[in-house]
Design a protein around this motif. Sequence first.
Motif, mmCIF file in Angstrom:
data_model
loop_
_atom_site.group_PDB
_atom_site.id
_atom_site.type_symbol
_atom_site.label_atom_id
_atom_site.label_comp_id
_atom_site.label_asym_id
_atom_site.label_seq_id
_atom_site.Cartn_x
_atom_site.Cartn_y
_atom_site.Cartn_z
ATOM 1 N N SER A 20 14.165 64.069 38.950
ATOM 2 C CA SER A 20 15.241 65.032 39.121
ATOM 3 C C SER A 20 15.231 65.611 40.532
ATOM 4 O O SER A 20 16.268 65.700 41.194
ATOM 5 C CB SER A 20 15.094 66.155 38.085
ATOM 6 N N LEU A 21 14.054 65.981 41.013
ATOM 7 C CA LEU A 21 13.946 66.551 42.351
ATOM 8 C C LEU A 21 14.362 65.545 43.410
ATOM 9 O O LEU A 21 15.082 65.886 44.354
ATOM 10 C CB LEU A 21 12.514 67.044 42.601
ATOM 11 N N ALA A 22 13.944 64.308 43.270
ATOM 12 C CA ALA A 22 14.307 63.282 44.246
ATOM 13 C C ALA A 22 15.825 63.135 44.338
ATOM 14 O O ALA A 22 16.390 63.082 45.439
ATOM 15 C CB ALA A 22 13.664 61.949 43.872
ATOM 16 N N LEU A 25 17.338 66.331 45.952
ATOM 17 C CA LEU A 25 17.081 66.399 47.391
ATOM 18 C C LEU A 25 17.997 65.446 48.152
ATOM 19 O O LEU A 25 18.567 65.805 49.185
ATOM 20 C CB LEU A 25 15.618 66.072 47.694
ATOM 21 N N ARG A 26 18.140 64.225 47.634
ATOM 22 C CA ARG A 26 19.022 63.257 48.287
ATOM 23 C C ARG A 26 20.459 63.768 48.292
ATOM 24 O O ARG A 26 21.157 63.689 49.307
ATOM 25 C CB ARG A 26 18.948 61.902 47.600
ATOM 26 N N GLU A 27 20.884 64.303 47.161
ATOM 27 C CA GLU A 27 22.241 64.828 47.053
ATOM 28 C C GLU A 27 22.481 65.976 48.030
ATOM 29 O O GLU A 27 23.585 66.155 48.550
ATOM 30 C CB GLU A 27 22.479 65.306 45.625
ATOM 31 N N ALA A 28 21.433 66.744 48.308
ATOM 32 C CA ALA A 28 21.545 67.875 49.232
ATOM 33 C C ALA A 28 21.485 67.440 50.695
ATOM 34 O O ALA A 28 21.633 68.265 51.592
ATOM 35 C CB ALA A 28 20.427 68.880 48.944
ATOM 36 N N GLY A 29 21.233 66.153 50.927
ATOM 37 C CA GLY A 29 21.208 65.657 52.294
ATOM 38 C C GLY A 29 19.886 65.848 53.012
ATOM 39 O O GLY A 29 19.834 65.803 54.237
ATOM 40 N N VAL A 30 18.818 66.053 52.257
ATOM 41 C CA VAL A 30 17.491 66.236 52.849
ATOM 42 C C VAL A 30 17.040 64.903 53.463
ATOM 43 O O VAL A 30 17.219 63.843 52.865
ATOM 44 C CB VAL A 30 16.487 66.729 51.786
ATOM 45 N N GLU A 31 16.474 64.993 54.649
ATOM 46 C CA GLU A 31 15.989 63.806 55.343
ATOM 47 C C GLU A 31 14.883 63.122 54.536
ATOM 48 O O GLU A 31 14.072 63.803 53.898
ATOM 49 C CB GLU A 31 15.443 64.180 56.726
ATOM 50 N N PRO A 32 14.838 61.778 54.559
ATOM 51 C CA PRO A 32 13.832 61.049 53.786
ATOM 52 C C PRO A 32 12.385 61.486 54.059
ATOM 53 O O PRO A 32 11.583 61.586 53.139
ATOM 54 C CB PRO A 32 14.053 59.594 54.202
ATOM 55 N N GLU A 33 12.064 61.761 55.311
ATOM 56 C CA GLU A 33 10.691 62.176 55.640
ATOM 57 C C GLU A 33 10.325 63.483 54.931
ATOM 58 O O GLU A 33 9.221 63.634 54.423
ATOM 59 C CB GLU A 33 10.531 62.350 57.161
ATOM 60 N N LEU A 34 11.270 64.405 54.903
ATOM 61 C CA LEU A 34 11.029 65.678 54.236
ATOM 62 C C LEU A 34 10.989 65.505 52.718
ATOM 63 O O LEU A 34 10.184 66.148 52.031
ATOM 64 C CB LEU A 34 12.108 66.693 54.639
ATOM 65 N N LEU A 46 9.610 55.944 48.454
ATOM 66 C CA LEU A 46 10.830 56.719 48.225
ATOM 67 C C LEU A 46 11.959 55.882 47.622
ATOM 68 O O LEU A 46 12.564 56.284 46.624
ATOM 69 C CB LEU A 46 11.300 57.385 49.519
ATOM 70 N N ALA A 47 12.250 54.739 48.210
ATOM 71 C CA ALA A 47 13.359 53.910 47.692
ATOM 72 C C ALA A 47 13.123 53.485 46.244
ATOM 73 O O ALA A 47 14.025 53.634 45.400
ATOM 74 C CB ALA A 47 13.591 52.702 48.590
ATOM 75 N N PRO A 48 11.916 52.988 45.896
ATOM 76 C CA PRO A 48 11.696 52.644 44.486
ATOM 77 C C PRO A 48 11.782 53.855 43.551
ATOM 78 O O PRO A 48 12.319 53.748 42.454
ATOM 79 C CB PRO A 48 10.282 52.049 44.470
ATOM 80 N N LEU A 49 11.305 54.998 44.002
ATOM 81 C CA LEU A 49 11.380 56.206 43.179
ATOM 82 C C LEU A 49 12.839 56.570 42.923
ATOM 83 O O LEU A 49 13.217 56.893 41.789
ATOM 84 C CB LEU A 49 10.652 57.369 43.851
ATOM 85 N N LEU A 50 13.663 56.497 43.960
ATOM 86 C CA LEU A 50 15.079 56.809 43.791
ATOM 87 C C LEU A 50 15.775 55.798 42.888
ATOM 88 O O LEU A 50 16.635 56.173 42.081
ATOM 89 C CB LEU A 50 15.773 56.881 45.150
ATOM 90 N N ASP A 51 15.399 54.524 43.000
ATOM 91 C CA ASP A 51 15.977 53.503 42.116
ATOM 92 C C ASP A 51 15.664 53.810 40.658
ATOM 93 O O ASP A 51 16.527 53.730 39.785
ATOM 94 C CB ASP A 51 15.446 52.112 42.475
ATOM 95 N N ILE A 52 14.410 54.159 40.395
ATOM 96 C CA ILE A 52 14.001 54.482 39.023
ATOM 97 C C ILE A 52 14.712 55.750 38.557
ATOM 98 O O ILE A 52 15.197 55.826 37.419
ATOM 99 C CB ILE A 52 12.479 54.633 38.927
#
Length: 74
Positions: A20-22, A25-34, A46-52
């Motif tokens: 949910s947090l991932a 955060l992506r929806e809010a435009g947070v930079e991938p590093e952060l 990060l990419a696999p976590l977002l896919d899941i």
Amino acid sequence: MNDSVDPREAALRRLPTSYSLALRLREAGVEPELMCEYLRIEPEALAPLLDIAEAKLACALRPDGSAEAAWELE
């Protein structure tokens, strides 16, 4: 006060916190590093976590209720 929650928000609330947090955060435009810092993961994860997370969210949004098993694999 209106207590109704849209279906997507309700589904996000049912996901495990990391997923949910991932997505939030992506929806809010947070930079991938952060995002990686917040989630305490390596950048490669990060990419696999977002896919899941997206897959689990899609299951949670199914009207047939077949989502319950979607996040048992944490």
